[in-house]
Design a protein around this motif. Structure first.
Motif, PDB file in Angstrom:
ATOM      1  N   UNK A  67     -49.388 -13.322  58.824  1.00  0.00           N
ATOM      2  CA  UNK A  67     -51.010 -11.923  58.356  1.00  0.00           C
ATOM      3  C   UNK A  67     -50.176 -10.893  59.132  1.00  0.00           C
ATOM      4  N   UNK A  68     -49.669  -9.977  59.859  1.00  0.00           N
ATOM      5  CA  UNK A  68     -48.284  -9.083  59.793  1.00  0.00           C
ATOM      6  C   UNK A  68     -47.678  -8.185  58.793  1.00  0.00           C
ATOM      7  N   UNK A  69     -47.173  -9.685  58.376  1.00  0.00           N
ATOM      8  CA  UNK A  69     -46.431  -9.102  57.301  1.00  0.00           C
ATOM      9  C   UNK A  69     -46.793  -8.752  55.910  1.00  0.00           C
ATOM     10  N   UNK A  70     -47.987  -9.787  55.849  1.00  0.00           N
ATOM     11  CA  UNK A  70     -48.988  -9.638  54.784  1.00  0.00           C
ATOM     12  C   UNK A  70     -49.687  -8.300  54.605  1.00  0.00           C
ATOM     13  N   UNK A  71     -49.635  -7.016  56.125  1.00  0.00           N
ATOM     14  CA  UNK A  71     -50.342  -6.183  56.124  1.00  0.00           C
ATOM     15  C   UNK A  71     -49.525  -5.000  55.644  1.00  0.00           C
ATOM     16  N   UNK A  72     -47.744  -5.084  57.027  1.00  0.00           N
ATOM     17  CA  UNK A  72     -46.965  -4.147  56.786  1.00  0.00           C
ATOM     18  C   UNK A  72     -46.674  -4.582  55.270  1.00  0.00           C
ATOM     19  N   UNK A  73     -46.227  -5.418  54.398  1.00  0.00           N
ATOM     20  CA  UNK A  73     -46.754  -5.217  52.735  1.00  0.00           C
ATOM     21  C   UNK A  73     -47.447  -4.292  52.570  1.00  0.00           C
ATOM     22  N   UNK A  74     -49.122  -4.070  52.425  1.00  0.00           N
ATOM     23  CA  UNK A  74     -49.580  -3.468  51.651  1.00  0.00           C
ATOM     24  C   UNK A  74     -49.895  -1.768  52.145  1.00  0.00           C
ATOM     25  N   UNK A  75     -49.150  -1.591  53.804  1.00  0.00           N
ATOM     26  CA  UNK A  75     -49.171  -0.877  54.186  1.00  0.00           C
ATOM     27  C   UNK A  75     -48.169   0.093  53.300  1.00  0.00           C
TER      28      UNK A  75
ATOM     29  N   UNK B 267     -57.527  -4.519  48.611  1.00  0.00           N
ATOM     30  CA  UNK B 267     -58.305  -4.195  48.377  1.00  0.00           C
ATOM     31  C   UNK B 267     -57.934  -2.591  48.526  1.00  0.00           C
ATOM     32  N   UNK B 268     -57.444  -1.913  49.923  1.00  0.00           N
ATOM     33  CA  UNK B 268     -57.251  -0.679  49.963  1.00  0.00           C
ATOM     34  C   UNK B 268     -56.213   0.023  48.892  1.00  0.00           C
ATOM     35  N   UNK B 269     -55.689  -0.949  49.239  1.00  0.00           N
ATOM     36  CA  UNK B 269     -53.759  -0.326  48.143  1.00  0.00           C
ATOM     37  C   UNK B 269     -54.561   0.066  46.589  1.00  0.00           C
ATOM     38  N   UNK B 270     -55.109  -1.747  46.237  1.00  0.00           N
ATOM     39  CA  UNK B 270     -55.743  -1.532  44.240  1.00  0.00           C
ATOM     40  C   UNK B 270     -56.784  -0.717  43.903  1.00  0.00           C
ATOM     41  N   UNK B 271     -57.290   0.342  45.291  1.00  0.00           N
ATOM     42  CA  UNK B 271     -58.618   1.204  44.552  1.00  0.00           C
ATOM     43  C   UNK B 271     -57.263   2.921  44.901  1.00  0.00           C
ATOM     44  N   UNK B 272     -56.410   2.902  45.290  1.00  0.00           N
ATOM     45  CA  UNK B 272     -55.075   3.550  45.235  1.00  0.00           C
ATOM     46  C   UNK B 272     -54.517   3.612  44.049  1.00  0.00           C
ATOM     47  N   UNK B 273     -54.491   2.534  43.797  1.00  0.00           N
ATOM     48  CA  UNK B 273     -53.878   1.944  42.395  1.00  0.00           C
ATOM     49  C   UNK B 273     -55.053   2.432  40.969  1.00  0.00           C
ATOM     50  N   UNK B 274     -55.999   2.410  41.273  1.00  0.00           N
ATOM     51  CA  UNK B 274     -56.945   2.100  40.307  1.00  0.00           C
ATOM     52  C   UNK B 274     -57.408   3.501  40.116  1.00  0.00           C
TER      53      UNK B 274
ATOM     54  N   UNK C 127     -57.944   2.947  62.860  1.00  0.00           N
ATOM     55  CA  UNK C 127     -56.782   1.984  63.061  1.00  0.00           C
ATOM     56  C   UNK C 127     -57.999   1.058  63.593  1.00  0.00           C
ATOM     57  N   UNK C 128     -59.460   0.589  63.479  1.00  0.00           N
ATOM     58  CA  UNK C 128     -59.924  -0.355  64.127  1.00  0.00           C
ATOM     59  C   UNK C 128     -59.594  -1.615  62.592  1.00  0.00           C
ATOM     60  N   UNK C 129     -59.641  -0.607  61.950  1.00  0.00           N
ATOM     61  CA  UNK C 129     -59.667  -0.877  60.353  1.00  0.00           C
ATOM     62  C   UNK C 129     -58.755  -1.881  59.758  1.00  0.00           C
ATOM     63  N   UNK C 130     -58.823  -3.288  59.192  1.00  0.00           N
ATOM     64  CA  UNK C 130     -57.898  -4.295  58.986  1.00  0.00           C
ATOM     65  C   UNK C 130     -57.256  -3.872  57.504  1.00  0.00           C
ATOM     66  N   UNK C 131     -56.107  -3.934  56.959  1.00  0.00           N
ATOM     67  CA  UNK C 131     -55.786  -3.489  55.989  1.00  0.00           C
ATOM     68  C   UNK C 131     -55.502  -5.047  55.261  1.00  0.00           C
ATOM     69  N   UNK C 132     -56.400  -4.102  53.782  1.00  0.00           N
ATOM     70  CA  UNK C 132     -56.386  -5.214  52.954  1.00  0.00           C
ATOM     71  C   UNK C 132     -56.297  -5.372  51.839  1.00  0.00           C
TER      72      UNK C 132
END
Length: 227
Positions: free
Chosen positions: A99-107, A49-56, A42-47
């Motif tokens: 900011x929160x909308x962007x994080x929610x979309x990535x999650x 790059x995290x989603x792209x790593x899963x897609x890759x 929970x301490x990490x900010x969703x970016x």
């Protein structure tokens, strides 16, 4: 791994290193696959790059190694972001909303990859155990619990239990055994002994209440004085 579905191997934390090493040895020749490690809390900010790593990993037919805590944290972080987003909307904080909308979309995209992918559970009896796999993830605004200002919230239960410890051991730790306290403890001991003789209380392996009516009529008034 077919180039579309994400493959995640969920293992207990103690087995992460061993599982990663074994998979890299297995998929280092003939069937070559990259092995990734999913680290999230929970301490990490969703970016992105995290989603792209899963897609890759899905596109390249790789395998992610993850702990139950990491997978649960992603889901719970999504719930926390939604809650914070609702608060930001009420406060009309435009910057925070973006900011929160962007994080929610990535999650959402990350959770969609999990839902449409394949998850392998190692030591499933441990991972899905309701008592051993619980993740403490409190959300919302922090506030003091009632009675915590001076420590009454925990000192009062200890003080009440001290009286019953005296009944069994004859010793007391949190109060001086004299005067009014000594009289209350003496009456409590008499009440407990009465309950044991009349089979309202079980003495072994420890004092156990068997009759709630007896407690309310005989012991509760004495405990009220002790409190």
């Amino acid at each position: 791994a077919d180039g579309k579905a994400l493959v995640v191997s969920v293992v207990p934390k103690a087995l992460v290193e061993m599982s990663r090493t074994r998979m890299r040895e297995t998929f280092s020749s003939i069937m070559v696959k990259r092995i990734y490690t999913l680290e999230f809390d929970r301490s990490k900010t969703v970016k992105p790059s995290m989603r792209r790593a899963l897609e890759n990993a899905a596109a390249n037919r790789g395998i992610f190694i993850a702990t139950p805590t990491a997978v649960k944290s992603i889901m719970l972080s999504y719930i926390e972001v939604l809650q914070n987003l609702n608060v930001a909307v009420k406060e009309e904080n435009i910057n925070l909303i973006c900011i929160l909308q962007s994080q929610a979309e990535e999650l959402v995209k990350m959770l969609t990859l999990f839902r449409e992918g394949i998850m392998l559970l190692d030591e499933v009896d441990l991972i899905l155990h309701p008592l051993k796999s619980e993740l403490n993830f409190p959300i919302g605004e922090k506030f003091d619990l009632d009675g915590s200002e001076e420590g009454e919230r925990w000192s009062l239960p200890i003080h009440l239990m001290d009286a019953f410890i005296y009944v069994q051991s004859g010793r007391i730790s949190s109060f001086e055994q004299r005067g009014v306290a000594s009289d209350i403890l003496s009456r409590l001991s008499t009440a407990v002994q009465q309950g044991i003789l009349e089979q309202h209380i079980q003495r072994l392996p420890h004092v156990t209440l068997l009759n709630v009516d007896f407690y309310k009529a005989t012991i509760l008034p004495v405990m009220a004085e002790w409190a």
